[in-house]
Structures are given as C-alpha cells and as structure tokens.
Design a protein around this motif. Structure first.
Motif, short mmCIF file in Angstrom:
data_model
loop_
_atom_site.label_atom_id
_atom_site.label_comp_id
_atom_site.label_asym_id
_atom_site.label_seq_id
_atom_site.Cartn_x
_atom_site.Cartn_y
_atom_site.Cartn_z
N SER A 76 0.83 -1.20 0.00
CA SER A 76 0.00 0.00 0.00
C SER A 76 0.86 1.25 0.00
O SER A 76 2.00 1.23 0.51
N ARG A 99 -3.98 8.44 4.21
CA ARG A 99 -3.40 7.41 3.35
C ARG A 99 -4.02 7.56 1.96
O ARG A 99 -5.24 7.51 1.81
N LYS A 102 -5.61 6.82 -1.55
CA LYS A 102 -6.44 5.71 -1.99
C LYS A 102 -6.52 5.73 -3.51
O LYS A 102 -7.02 6.68 -4.11
N ARG A 112 -8.01 4.34 -6.96
CA ARG A 112 -9.29 3.75 -7.31
C ARG A 112 -9.27 3.04 -8.66
O ARG A 112 -9.67 1.88 -8.76
N GLY A 134 -7.95 8.76 -7.82
CA GLY A 134 -8.19 8.36 -6.45
C GLY A 134 -8.27 9.57 -5.54
O GLY A 134 -8.47 10.71 -5.98
#
Length: 446
Positions: free
Chosen positions: A370, A378, A380, A382, A398
């Motif tokens: 990640s 954090r 993200k 998509r 994202g």
C-alpha cells in the motif's frame, strides 16, 4: 523541426543568465569538443505552445587569434552557423564597446535573423538603455534584464514571431518505426546505417531539406518497413586551409524529435562520456523509446568489456528499462538482435493498454504494498486508464494522491512494465486526485 536560437556576445554580458532564464534552469546539454574548455550549451525553451532549442556560448572575442578566447570564439561561430536566429547580447551598464562594434560588423554579413538584447537594463528607462546600441545597425534593440526576467518574454515573442512554423507533428505516425541513429562522432553511425540498409540492398536517398535536417533512409528488413533517421554528427568547416570537424548536437536533437525509437550508439573503445549521459537524458526527457548499442565490441579485451558494463550501469542507469546490445557494425554482428529490440521498443511505445487490465494491475500492486501514510492521510488509488502513447501514459485516479511519494510511483511503474511487457520505452504514471464533493457545502456552512 524546432527552431534554433543562439545567444552570442562578448564575455560577461549575461548570456548564461539569459539562457537559464529561457530554459528555466533546465540542465544543459554540453558539447565537449576535444581541446576546448568553454563549450556550447544546449537547452530547450518554451513560449506558450512553441518550443525551440537555445544555444548558449562562451564570450565572442573577434580579435582573439590563439588561446582559450580564440577557441571560445570558434565555438560561438559554430553556434551561429547552426542557428535560425541570433540574439546578440550586450551590456547596458558597460555601454557600447569596441568589441560590440566588431561583433556587430561580423554579424551583419550573415543572412541569419539578428536581434540585439540590451541586458542589465533593470532600473533604467528602456529608451535610454538602448539608445546608443541603435548605431549597431541590427534593428531596434530590446531592453531586458535576464537576472530579473524583465523584457525576456517580449524578446522571445519578437524572435519567435519571425521564425517559420514547425512543420507537422513532432513524431509523424506513418505506420512504421522511425529510428534515429544517434551518438558522438566516429562511433560508427554511418557504418551501422550502411550495414542495415546493405543487407536488403535498398537504395538510400537524402530527403531534401536544409543542411540541419536529418537524412532519412527507408529500408525493409524481414518484410517490415523502417525509416532510419541518420545523424552524421559531423560538420566540416574550412578554417585557414584546414578542415575542422565539428559535432553538431542540434542535428542529433532534431533527429530525436523526428523519431519513434532512438538507437543510442556508443564506442566500446572510448567508453561512456558525460556528453553521452546528457544526450541520453534528452532522449528520456522527450519520451522516446531507446535501444543502447555498444559498437566495436570485438575490438576490446575482456577487462575493458567489464569496465564498459560498469560505466553503463553507473552513467546510464536511468535507461535500465532499455535493451543493451554489444555489436560490431563493421562485421554485421548483433544486428538481428538489435532490430528485434527496436521492434519491441516501438511496439511498447505505441501499445494500447486496456483499462480493466491496468486497474487490476494497480489493485494487485496496492494489495501487495500500500502507499505510505502522510500523517493521518493514506492515499487511496481507485482506477487507472491510459492517457496517451509514445510514450505510454497511465492516469491513476483516487483520493489524496498528492501525497504519493516518488518511490511509490516508481514501484507502480515497475508493476505496469512487467504486466504489459513495456520494454524499451519510458513510461509516465500520473496521479489525479478526485475533488472533495463536500468541500463546497462545507465552505457555505463556514
């Protein structure tokens, strides 16, 4: 082809400052002609939608006949030959000097477009700063301050407005690879071109154009058409009865612009120079696919071969995505493998990447590793899709993607390369953060 603008003038008038201002301090490409301490510097400038090549030179001293100042003058004169326009930089604080008059007298004999930039004009009225420089007879002087950026845009607008428009797109898509053979003088570029063309007995021809235009050599190999964009890299100029070979890096840069794939040819007997690294960096910056070829491999011993491989890893490590071949153009050894890499690099550069596979590859990469947190946030990721080709460009959407570090971008690049077999081409991974749908509502409440 991109227009070429040369900056000339006597020493210490601010040419390099102006060069850095125009190129926005981009690293220059440097020509290292043996025996010359102060060389020509090449960079790329941009004015709105128009890009061009800029050449910075050492001081031009018309009266110098020997020593370093004579060599600097020869470099400046070569830049003038290569240029579509010449900007003669003078010093408003020092005023009009005898050297300025001598340089102007030489420039007036040229057919090149000429412009006078009166530097260090900050704090002065433009009319008073330029008044005495009208007598140079090179048109209306333009007051600038390279250090402060004053008048530089106006200068460029004046120069660019009178230059011919670039002809066509940078990389014409003709359905087959356009391959530039680039490298320093005497590394075997012409020998390689002749070896490739001669195998199929195709007649090469010179495409009409100016002396700076690359020579286009069409040929077929294995039933596939190619166009080689050959750069001799040498220009002969008579000086005092002696032919002097000059390396025209402008020709190389223009060939790179006109190609899909660059075969970057090195000489095993000479190793990898700083100039090689600069030109390789330009290839990468322009997004061209690339194949490395080390010529004259059979002419060196095992110890030297090991040393060359170390130099490649050290100085050209940023081209690790490219195939490297050790060849002998003279004997035709290794050319089959070289052209297979050219085909692969071209296919990778022009590849169409499906959105579902891109997104699946991205999700698998995130599941394995990640992106790191940035404080309480954090990022993200998509979904991903292709945003362009030649080189391939992958857009990832994202939230909070502004916090994704460069190391994680490189990690994703490696995963995409492996998934799509993108060998030989640069790859651009871009992040686009989705806007906060509640931001406007929160602003109204505030």
């Amino acid at each position: 082809m991109k227009a070429v603008i040369a900056l000339v003038g006597r020493p210490n008038v601010g040419k390099s400052t102006l060069f850095n201002r125009i190129t926005r301090s981009r690293d220059a490409i440097v020509v290292d002609v043996p025996g010359v301490t102060r060389d020509r510097h090449y960079g790329e400038g941009q004015l709105d939608e128009r890009s061009f090549i800029v050449i910075d030179t050492g001081g031009l001293d018309p009266g110098a006949t020997e020593g370093i100042f004579a060599e600097m003058a020869r470099q400046a004169e070569q830049a003038i030959v290569e240029a579509d326009a010449v900007v003669f930089v003078v010093d408003a604080r020092a005023g009009l000097t005898a050297s300025d008059r001598d340089i102007a007298a030489r420039l007036r004999k040229l057919k090149t477009r000429l412009y006078v930039a009166v530097n260090k004009s900050e704090g002065l009225q433009a009319e008073s700063a330029t008044a005495e420089f009208h007598e140079l007879g090179l048109g209306a002087p333009i007051a600038i301050s390279a250090a402060h950026g004053e008048g530089v845009r106006e200068l460029l607008e004046t120069v660019i407005a009178e230059l011919p428009e670039e002809g066509g797109p940078e990389v014409p898509d003709e359905g087959h690879p356009r391959v530039a053979i680039v490298g320093r003088p005497n590394v075997g570029k012409s020998t390689l071109v002749n070896a490739l063309v001669g195998e199929e007995r195709v007649i090469a021809f010179d495409q009409p154009g100016t002396t700076r235009d690359p020579i286009e050599v069409p040929f077929e190999r294995g039933g596939r058409r190619y166009t080689l964009v050959d750069t001799a890299g040498l220009r002969k100029r008579g000086k005092q009865g002696e032919d002097v070979e000059r390396f025209s890096i402008v020709k190389t840069l223009q060939a790179i612009e006109a190609s899909n794939v660059a075969v970057f040819l090195l000489d095993a007997s000479e190793g990898v120079s700083d100039q090689d690294a600069h030109v390789a960096g330009y290839i990468l910056e322009r997004g061209r696919a690339v194949v490395l070829a080390v010529n004259k491999w059979d002419a060196i011993d095992r110890e030297r071969r090991d040393q060359i491989k170390q130099e490649l890893a050290w100085k050209l490590g940023f081209l690790a995505f490219a195939d490297t071949h050790f060849i002998s153009a003279k004997d035709g050894k290794g050319l089959g493998e070289l052209m297979r890499s050219v085909d692969g690099a071209y296919a990778a550069a022009m590849a169409k990447l499906s959105t579902p596979k891109l997104t699946r590859t991205m999700i698998a990469a995130v599941q394995q590793q990640s992106p790191p947190r940035k404080g309480l946030v954090r990022p993200k990721l998509r979904y991903a899709h292709q945003g362009g080709m030649n080189p391939p460009r992958i857009i990832i959407h994202g939230n909070a993607l502004d916090y994704v570090p460069e190391s994680y971008r490189r990690y994703l690049e490696g995963r995409f390369r492996k998934a799509f077999d993108l060998r030989g081409t640069p790859l651009a991974v871009e992040f686009r953060t989705r806007g906060n749908p509640y931001a406007r509502r929160q602003a109204k409440r505030g």
